[in-house]
Design a protein around this motif. Sequence first.
Motif, PDB file in Angstrom:
ATOM      1  N   ARG A 254      32.998  91.379  53.482  1.00  0.00           N
ATOM      2  CA  ARG A 254      32.978  90.037  54.076  1.00  0.00           C
ATOM      3  C   ARG A 254      31.551  89.501  54.174  1.00  0.00           C
ATOM      4  NH1 ARG A 254      33.580  93.318  58.639  1.00  0.00           N
ATOM      5  NH2 ARG A 254      32.188  92.765  60.341  1.00  0.00           N
ATOM      6  N   PHE A 255      30.549  90.400  54.196  1.00  0.00           N
ATOM      7  CA  PHE A 255      29.157  89.967  54.256  1.00  0.00           C
ATOM      8  C   PHE A 255      28.600  89.631  52.875  1.00  0.00           C
ATOM      9  CE2 PHE A 255      29.464  92.995  57.904  1.00  0.00           C
ATOM     10  CZ  PHE A 255      29.383  92.038  58.907  1.00  0.00           C
ATOM     11  N   ILE A 256      29.292  90.041  51.834  1.00  0.00           N
ATOM     12  CA  ILE A 256      28.756  89.907  50.484  1.00  0.00           C
ATOM     13  C   ILE A 256      29.389  88.745  49.720  1.00  0.00           C
ATOM     14  CG2 ILE A 256      28.444  91.142  48.297  1.00  0.00           C
ATOM     15  CD1 ILE A 256      28.349  93.709  49.838  1.00  0.00           C
TER      16      ILE A 256
ATOM     17  N   LEU B 295      22.729  92.470  45.153  1.00  0.00           N
ATOM     18  CA  LEU B 295      24.025  92.169  45.756  1.00  0.00           C
ATOM     19  C   LEU B 295      24.318  93.110  46.925  1.00  0.00           C
ATOM     20  CD1 LEU B 295      26.391  90.249  45.398  1.00  0.00           C
ATOM     21  CD2 LEU B 295      27.425  91.924  43.879  1.00  0.00           C
ATOM     22  N   LEU B 296      24.000  94.380  46.761  1.00  0.00           N
ATOM     23  CA  LEU B 296      24.229  95.339  47.847  1.00  0.00           C
ATOM     24  C   LEU B 296      23.316  95.080  49.040  1.00  0.00           C
ATOM     25  CD1 LEU B 296      24.814  98.690  45.937  1.00  0.00           C
ATOM     26  CD2 LEU B 296      26.492  97.267  47.100  1.00  0.00           C
ATOM     27  N   GLN B 297      22.172  94.473  48.806  1.00  0.00           N
ATOM     28  CA  GLN B 297      21.269  94.176  49.918  1.00  0.00           C
ATOM     29  C   GLN B 297      21.824  93.085  50.818  1.00  0.00           C
ATOM     30  OE1 GLN B 297      17.143  94.012  49.186  1.00  0.00           O
ATOM     31  NE2 GLN B 297      17.166  96.142  48.585  1.00  0.00           N
ATOM     32  N   ALA B 298      22.841  92.376  50.351  1.00  0.00           N
ATOM     33  CA  ALA B 298      23.469  91.337  51.179  1.00  0.00           C
ATOM     34  C   ALA B 298      24.230  91.943  52.353  1.00  0.00           C
ATOM     35  CB  ALA B 298      24.411  90.488  50.329  1.00  0.00           C
ATOM     36  N   ARG B 299      24.394  93.263  52.364  1.00  0.00           N
ATOM     37  CA  ARG B 299      25.062  93.912  53.491  1.00  0.00           C
ATOM     38  C   ARG B 299      24.237  93.795  54.762  1.00  0.00           C
ATOM     39  NH1 ARG B 299      26.296  99.710  50.840  1.00  0.00           N
ATOM     40  NH2 ARG B 299      24.161  99.382  50.220  1.00  0.00           N
ATOM     41  N   GLN B 300      22.949  93.599  54.627  1.00  0.00           N
ATOM     42  CA  GLN B 300      22.066  93.480  55.787  1.00  0.00           C
ATOM     43  C   GLN B 300      21.770  92.002  56.022  1.00  0.00           C
ATOM     44  OE1 GLN B 300      18.695  95.757  54.634  1.00  0.00           O
ATOM     45  NE2 GLN B 300      19.849  97.644  54.432  1.00  0.00           N
ATOM     46  N   ALA B 301      21.975  91.537  57.228  1.00  0.00           N
ATOM     47  CA  ALA B 301      21.844  90.112  57.546  1.00  0.00           C
ATOM     48  C   ALA B 301      20.460  89.556  57.210  1.00  0.00           C
ATOM     49  CB  ALA B 301      22.158  89.880  59.020  1.00  0.00           C
ATOM     50  N   VAL B 302      19.420  90.350  57.410  1.00  0.00           N
ATOM     51  CA  VAL B 302      18.064  89.845  57.165  1.00  0.00           C
ATOM     52  C   VAL B 302      17.772  89.640  55.678  1.00  0.00           C
ATOM     53  CG1 VAL B 302      17.124  90.794  59.294  1.00  0.00           C
ATOM     54  CG2 VAL B 302      17.070  92.169  57.221  1.00  0.00           C
ATOM     55  N   HIS B 303      18.548  90.261  54.814  1.00  0.00           N
ATOM     56  CA  HIS B 303      18.287  90.179  53.376  1.00  0.00           C
ATOM     57  C   HIS B 303      19.261  89.276  52.627  1.00  0.00           C
ATOM     58  CE1 HIS B 303      15.251  93.242  53.649  1.00  0.00           C
ATOM     59  NE2 HIS B 303      16.090  94.122  54.155  1.00  0.00           N
ATOM     60  N   ARG B 304      20.120  88.546  53.290  1.00  0.00           N
ATOM     61  CA  ARG B 304      21.165  87.798  52.584  1.00  0.00           C
ATOM     62  C   ARG B 304      20.603  86.705  51.690  1.00  0.00           C
ATOM     63  NH1 ARG B 304      24.761  88.420  57.283  1.00  0.00           N
ATOM     64  NH2 ARG B 304      25.790  90.378  56.801  1.00  0.00           N
ATOM     65  N   TRP B 305      19.613  85.989  52.147  1.00  0.00           N
ATOM     66  CA  TRP B 305      19.067  84.924  51.296  1.00  0.00           C
ATOM     67  C   TRP B 305      18.317  85.510  50.110  1.00  0.00           C
ATOM     68  CZ3 TRP B 305      13.945  84.299  50.168  1.00  0.00           C
ATOM     69  CH2 TRP B 305      13.032  84.993  50.964  1.00  0.00           C
ATOM     70  N   ARG B 306      17.601  86.633  50.329  1.00  0.00           N
ATOM     71  CA  ARG B 306      16.913  87.302  49.215  1.00  0.00           C
ATOM     72  C   ARG B 306      17.914  87.900  48.249  1.00  0.00           C
ATOM     73  NH1 ARG B 306      12.360  90.988  51.849  1.00  0.00           N
ATOM     74  NH2 ARG B 306      13.979  92.463  51.313  1.00  0.00           N
ATOM     75  N   ALA B 307      19.007  88.437  48.786  1.00  0.00           N
ATOM     76  CA  ALA B 307      20.051  89.004  47.935  1.00  0.00           C
ATOM     77  C   ALA B 307      20.673  87.923  47.065  1.00  0.00           C
ATOM     78  CB  ALA B 307      21.121  89.681  48.787  1.00  0.00           C
ATOM     79  N   THR B 308      20.924  86.771  47.646  1.00  0.00           N
ATOM     80  CA  THR B 308      21.489  85.663  46.885  1.00  0.00           C
ATOM     81  C   THR B 308      20.529  85.213  45.796  1.00  0.00           C
ATOM     82  OG1 THR B 308      22.729  84.939  48.825  1.00  0.00           O
ATOM     83  CG2 THR B 308      22.413  83.328  47.079  1.00  0.00           C
ATOM     84  N   ALA B 309      19.265  85.033  46.144  1.00  0.00           N
ATOM     85  CA  ALA B 309      18.267  84.581  45.168  1.00  0.00           C
ATOM     86  C   ALA B 309      18.065  85.612  44.056  1.00  0.00           C
ATOM     87  CB  ALA B 309      16.946  84.295  45.871  1.00  0.00           C
ATOM     88  N   GLY B 310      17.944  86.879  44.428  1.00  0.00           N
ATOM     89  CA  GLY B 310      17.741  87.928  43.423  1.00  0.00           C
ATOM     90  C   GLY B 310      18.931  88.091  42.504  1.00  0.00           C
ATOM     91  N   THR B 311      20.118  88.082  43.055  1.00  0.00           N
ATOM     92  CA  THR B 311      21.321  88.213  42.239  1.00  0.00           C
ATOM     93  C   THR B 311      21.469  87.013  41.314  1.00  0.00           C
ATOM     94  OG1 THR B 311      22.361  89.457  44.029  1.00  0.00           O
ATOM     95  CG2 THR B 311      23.808  88.628  42.312  1.00  0.00           C
ATOM     96  N   GLY B 312      21.232  85.813  41.839  1.00  0.00           N
ATOM     97  CA  GLY B 312      21.319  84.608  41.006  1.00  0.00           C
ATOM     98  C   GLY B 312      20.310  84.615  39.874  1.00  0.00           C
ATOM     99  N   LEU B 313      19.085  85.047  40.169  1.00  0.00           N
ATOM    100  CA  LEU B 313      18.057  85.126  39.132  1.00  0.00           C
ATOM    101  C   LEU B 313      18.453  86.130  38.055  1.00  0.00           C
ATOM    102  CD1 LEU B 313      15.254  84.388  38.048  1.00  0.00           C
ATOM    103  CD2 LEU B 313      14.329  86.184  39.502  1.00  0.00           C
ATOM    104  N   CYS B 314      18.925  87.299  38.465  1.00  0.00           N
ATOM    105  CA  CYS B 314      19.340  88.316  37.483  1.00  0.00           C
ATOM    106  C   CYS B 314      20.497  87.821  36.626  1.00  0.00           C
ATOM    107  CB  CYS B 314      19.719  89.614  38.188  1.00  0.00           C
ATOM    108  SG  CYS B 314      18.323  90.504  38.880  1.00  0.00           S
TER     109      CYS B 314
END
Length: 190
Positions: A167-169, A117-136
């Motif tokens: 706002r990015f998260i 979830l915290l990785q969503a602060r960086q624009a390049v990681h938003r899709w990975r952050a969403t996928a990782g958080t959803g999986l967890c």
Amino acid sequence: MAMEIRDQVLAGQWPFWASSFCCGTPLLANINAGALYPLQAINWLLPLKTGYPLFLFVHLWLSLWGMHLFLRKGVRVGAVASLVGALAYGVGGYARSMWDTHNFLALPWIPLSFLCLLQARQAVHRWRATAGTGLCWALLILGGDFQAACIWVGAALLLIGLLPERRFIVAPFAGAIALGVLLAAPQWLP
């Protein structure tokens, strides 16, 4: 219940119902049974004397590793502080008291989901952050601890509220909840 699920899976059946205890009880429809939790495969494939200790060890290792990563990369503390924090989290009294309950299955996924979830602060990681958080979040549910999954949502909202980059998260968080519900849907649906 875990042995009943194991026996039915090894017999090639879906673990719908256990007739051997409690005058019959649902397995697949019982979210606390964790019948669809992927790491249960360790218990299914190995004898109980080997499988269950390995199952605990994998969760303990994931808890330590997950908290270390969360503190090191998410909170950005030093190496020694992240090691001490991981040890306090993974082998402290609270975690040790959970070893013999299904609540123990939630411990690895909480810090890893916060890290994602915290990785969503960086624009390049938003899709990975969403996928990782959803999986967890889905693994929290599939592990049989729906209460921990609900508490995690509240804690994640608190974390988002405390961050200046909230706002990015918000959008990745909403996407992660939707993804988690979809991934855990086989456990929810009749």
